[in-house]
Design a protein around this motif. Structure first.
Motif, mmCIF file in Angstrom:
data_model
loop_
_atom_site.group_PDB
_atom_site.id
_atom_site.type_symbol
_atom_site.label_atom_id
_atom_site.label_comp_id
_atom_site.label_asym_id
_atom_site.label_seq_id
_atom_site.Cartn_x
_atom_site.Cartn_y
_atom_site.Cartn_z
ATOM 1 N N ILE A 36 9.790 68.906 27.659
ATOM 2 C CA ILE A 36 10.116 68.725 29.080
ATOM 3 C C ILE A 36 9.862 70.013 29.848
ATOM 4 O O ILE A 36 9.315 70.002 30.964
ATOM 5 C CB ILE A 36 11.581 68.273 29.221
ATOM 6 C CG1 ILE A 36 11.754 66.854 28.644
ATOM 7 C CG2 ILE A 36 12.017 68.307 30.673
ATOM 8 C CD1 ILE A 36 13.188 66.390 28.573
ATOM 9 N N ALA A 37 10.250 71.152 29.238
ATOM 10 C CA ALA A 37 10.025 72.436 29.902
ATOM 11 C C ALA A 37 8.535 72.696 30.095
ATOM 12 O O ALA A 37 8.099 73.153 31.165
ATOM 13 C CB ALA A 37 10.669 73.555 29.084
ATOM 14 N N LYS A 45 7.214 70.418 32.892
ATOM 15 C CA LYS A 45 7.602 70.888 34.213
ATOM 16 C C LYS A 45 6.765 72.091 34.635
ATOM 17 O O LYS A 45 6.376 72.211 35.802
ATOM 18 C CB LYS A 45 9.095 71.244 34.227
ATOM 19 C CG LYS A 45 10.016 70.033 34.154
ATOM 20 C CD LYS A 45 11.467 70.451 34.204
ATOM 21 C CE LYS A 45 12.403 69.228 34.199
ATOM 22 N NZ LYS A 45 13.826 69.617 34.225
ATOM 23 N N SER A 68 4.152 63.388 26.777
ATOM 24 C CA SER A 68 5.420 62.969 27.380
ATOM 25 C C SER A 68 5.706 61.502 27.093
ATOM 26 O O SER A 68 6.846 61.124 26.816
ATOM 27 C CB SER A 68 5.386 63.223 28.895
ATOM 28 O OG SER A 68 5.191 64.595 29.178
ATOM 29 N N GLN A 125 11.253 61.367 34.894
ATOM 30 C CA GLN A 125 11.058 62.091 36.141
ATOM 31 C C GLN A 125 9.775 62.923 36.090
ATOM 32 O O GLN A 125 8.974 62.920 37.030
ATOM 33 C CB GLN A 125 12.265 62.996 36.410
ATOM 34 C CG GLN A 125 12.166 63.783 37.707
ATOM 35 C CD GLN A 125 13.360 64.702 37.911
ATOM 36 O OE1 GLN A 125 14.144 64.915 36.998
ATOM 37 N NE2 GLN A 125 13.494 65.236 39.107
ATOM 38 N N VAL A 126 9.568 63.637 34.960
ATOM 39 C CA VAL A 126 8.363 64.455 34.812
ATOM 40 C C VAL A 126 7.117 63.570 34.813
ATOM 41 O O VAL A 126 6.098 63.903 35.428
ATOM 42 C CB VAL A 126 8.446 65.291 33.521
ATOM 43 C CG1 VAL A 126 7.113 65.968 33.234
ATOM 44 C CG2 VAL A 126 9.531 66.336 33.646
ATOM 45 N N VAL A 185 3.225 70.806 35.714
ATOM 46 C CA VAL A 185 3.131 70.159 37.028
ATOM 47 C C VAL A 185 3.450 71.127 38.162
ATOM 48 O O VAL A 185 3.143 70.848 39.329
ATOM 49 C CB VAL A 185 4.070 68.934 37.106
ATOM 50 C CG1 VAL A 185 3.683 67.899 36.086
ATOM 51 C CG2 VAL A 185 5.524 69.339 36.913
ATOM 52 N N ALA A 186 4.082 72.255 37.835
ATOM 53 C CA ALA A 186 4.418 73.228 38.872
ATOM 54 C C ALA A 186 3.209 74.042 39.317
ATOM 55 O O ALA A 186 3.239 74.678 40.369
ATOM 56 C CB ALA A 186 5.532 74.153 38.392
ATOM 57 N N ILE A 226 6.150 62.626 38.292
ATOM 58 C CA ILE A 226 5.472 63.708 39.020
ATOM 59 C C ILE A 226 4.029 63.846 38.537
ATOM 60 O O ILE A 226 3.097 64.005 39.329
ATOM 61 C CB ILE A 226 6.249 65.030 38.825
ATOM 62 C CG1 ILE A 226 7.664 64.908 39.412
ATOM 63 C CG2 ILE A 226 5.512 66.179 39.497
ATOM 64 C CD1 ILE A 226 8.547 66.100 39.140
ATOM 65 N N GLU A 279 14.960 62.734 32.213
ATOM 66 C CA GLU A 279 14.126 63.891 32.541
ATOM 67 C C GLU A 279 12.652 63.615 32.254
ATOM 68 O O GLU A 279 11.770 63.987 33.047
ATOM 69 C CB GLU A 279 14.597 65.117 31.755
ATOM 70 C CG GLU A 279 15.958 65.653 32.192
ATOM 71 C CD GLU A 279 16.277 66.984 31.532
ATOM 72 O OE1 GLU A 279 15.501 67.929 31.689
ATOM 73 O OE2 GLU A 279 17.311 67.061 30.842
#
Length: 527
Positions: free
Chosen positions: A172-173, A176, A196, A220-221, A179-180, A224, A217
């Motif tokens: 998950i980290a 994230k 994922s 959600q990822v 996608v950032a 995105i 989580e």
């Protein structure tokens, strides 16, 4: 006066306690006569409390109290003897339980069942349970010994689940972080999406208490990531549409050599644009390639004019391509002999023009795609008809449409083959104003689980045990020689059973949606 009042109050209180004792004696006797052992213990405890409050039992109640106490002692002794026998049996089972070779989960479950039965015996005996201290100590010791062989398994499972939770959190980290980024590596981002999705499918390897939060989580990822990929696909589609417009404009270019050079430049730009959504890319590529092919075809035509033989060969090849394209663009099935004639002539001609070969190959691919589509539509026609008729039926049953609209809509659909009688019965019942029996929720759930198993879809967490039970039943049936039906036959049986089960209840909307989703997945595999 105060002394007399106190004495009168005391006498009144004693009368009330005597009345309550009379009720307790009767209630205790009734409970013992009816065999309500637990109730008899409760009433006897109440009787003992009243005796302590009264101090001295009234003479009118002594005989009845003595009789009840005698019966209660015999009952308590008989129950203790019976319960102690059962307790010893439970202890004996605990002694041999570690040697049965049960799976640790089954072993722990059996120990909990034995403990629950022991607790029930203690509860039924009420205060008599305190007389089994020695047997109780033996029971507790045997429980610890019985569960001891399973402890390494549970410790290892907890360790693996902890590791799985850590790996999922790390995934998950990483997602994230991916996608950032303002300018992400789209290939890496697509790969992260696959990871994922795989992490979401394998959440059973994490601690159940953390599973829900980790799933939220991950979803959600994924949302995105999907949004960013969707945006990138839209940009690629727009860029390729501009290239298609420029390629189409090459038809107006007077100089063929200049048009060819520009077409090559456009091809390089097309490759540099990247890959978007596969289906859209392929559709745009067909249009773009057609425009580019037109440029090179014009050059080929000009060169063909220099040599009559070449011109005839090109014309013949184009004619064959056109014939094959005409066959491929027809709505019905192609004439096999006609296709064999065109392909034989093409092999004999052996044209050297790459554009024509690609054109012929595209026509051949289109023909194969058409044949495959016709075969697919034929295989799943009656299943698709069931889905369409079912949607109309549910709209009719929920009063979204009336009978005339239902009949008109069904007349436009293919005839119903699967479950036609059950469909008609439900339609007539609604039309006549009869109440349709609501389907049993467990039957609907079994139908959904079989459909999801056939489609290869995951089931909801609360249904996994039931799905495993159904799989075990099918495995047992196959071991008995019962052959599993083919996917199409199994789906037809499930659709027939679903419509015959009756009207889904108010809380079965999710099951109905899951069944339709699983049926659609099965149809894709049939296609």
């Amino acid at each position: 006066a105060r002394s007399a009042a106190a004495r009168a109050e005391r006498e009144q209180k004693e009368k009330e306690l005597a009345r309550q004792m009379q009720e307790a004696i009767s209630a205790t006797a009734s409970a013992m006569a009816a065999g309500r052992i637990a109730d008899a213990h409760v009433q006897h405890e109440r009787l003992a409390k009243l005796r302590r409050q009264l101090g001295q039992v009234p003479a009118s109640l002594r005989e009845a109290l003595a009789e009840v106490e005698s019966d209660y002692i015999r009952l308590a002794d008989a129950q203790r003897w019976s319960d102690d026998t059962r307790r010893r049996q439970l202890c004996e089972e605990l002694e041999v339980l570690p040697e049965t070779g049960l799976h640790p989960d089954a072993l722990a479950t059996r120990v909990r069942e034995i403990q629950a039965e022991w607790t029930t015996l203690d509860r039924l005996e009420a205060h008599a349970a305190g007389r089994n201290d020695g047997l109780a100590r033996r029971f507790r010791t045997l429980c610890q010994k019985a569960i001891a062989p399973a402890k390494p398994y549970f410790e290892k499972r907890d360790e693996l689940r902890k590791q799985g939770s850590e790996e999922t959190s790390q995934l998950i980290a990483e997602a994230k972080a991916a996608v950032a980024s303002e300018n992400p590596d789209w290939r890496a981002l697509n790969e992260m999406r696959k990871r994922s999705v795989e992490g979401l499918r394998t959440l059973d390897r994490v601690n159940p208490r953390e599973r829900k939060n980790l799933a939220a989580e991950l979803k959600q990822v994924l949302g995105i990531i999907d949004e960013r990929i969707k945006t990138q696909h839209a940009q690629i589609e727009s860029a390729k549409a501009a290239l298609i417009a420029r390629a189409a404009a090459l038809a107006e270019q007077a100089d063929t050599r200049t048009a060819m050079n520009q077409a090559r430049d456009l091809q390089k730009l097309w490759q540099a644009t990247g890959n978007g959504k596969r289906a859209r890319d392929q559709a745009q590529w067909v249009v773009f390639r057609a425009a580019i092919d037109a440029v090179f075809a014009r050059a080929d035509s000009e060169r063909a004019e220099r040599t009559a033989h070449d011109r005839q060969a090109v014309e013949a090849a184009e004619g064959l391509c056109a014939e094959l394209e005409a066959v491929a663009s027809a709505n019905g099935a192609a004439d096999r002999s006609e296709v064999q004639r065109i392909e034989s002539a093409w092999r004999a001609l052996a044209p050297g023009d790459a554009a024509l070969r690609q054109r012929f190959q595209r026509a051949r691919d289109a023909l194969e795609a058409l044949t495959a589509k016709l075969d697919k539509d034929k295989r799943r026609a009656h299943f698709d008809a069931w889905v369409a008729h079912y949607d109309l039926l549910r709209r009719f049953e929920t009063r979204q449409i009336d009978g005339e609209a239902l009949s008109a809509a069904r007349a436009r659909l293919a005839p119903l083959v699967i479950g036609a009688d059950a469909f008609q019965a439900r339609i007539e019942a609604v039309a006549d104003g009869y109440a349709i029996a609501t389907a049993d929720a467990d039957d609907l759930r079994d139908c959904v689980l079989e459909a999801e198993q056939l489609a290869g879809l995951e089931s909801a967490g609360e249904d996994r045990q039931r799905r495993m039970d159904l799989q075990v039943e099918k495995l047992a049936a196959r071991m008995r020689g019962v052959q599993a039906p083919a996917a199409a036959a199994a789906l037809e049986e499930l659709m027939t059973r679903w419509i015959e089960l009756g009207l889904p209840g108010d809380g079965d909307g999710e099951r109905e949606a899951r069944f339709k989703h699983a049926a659609a997945a099965i149809l894709d595999t049939l296609g």
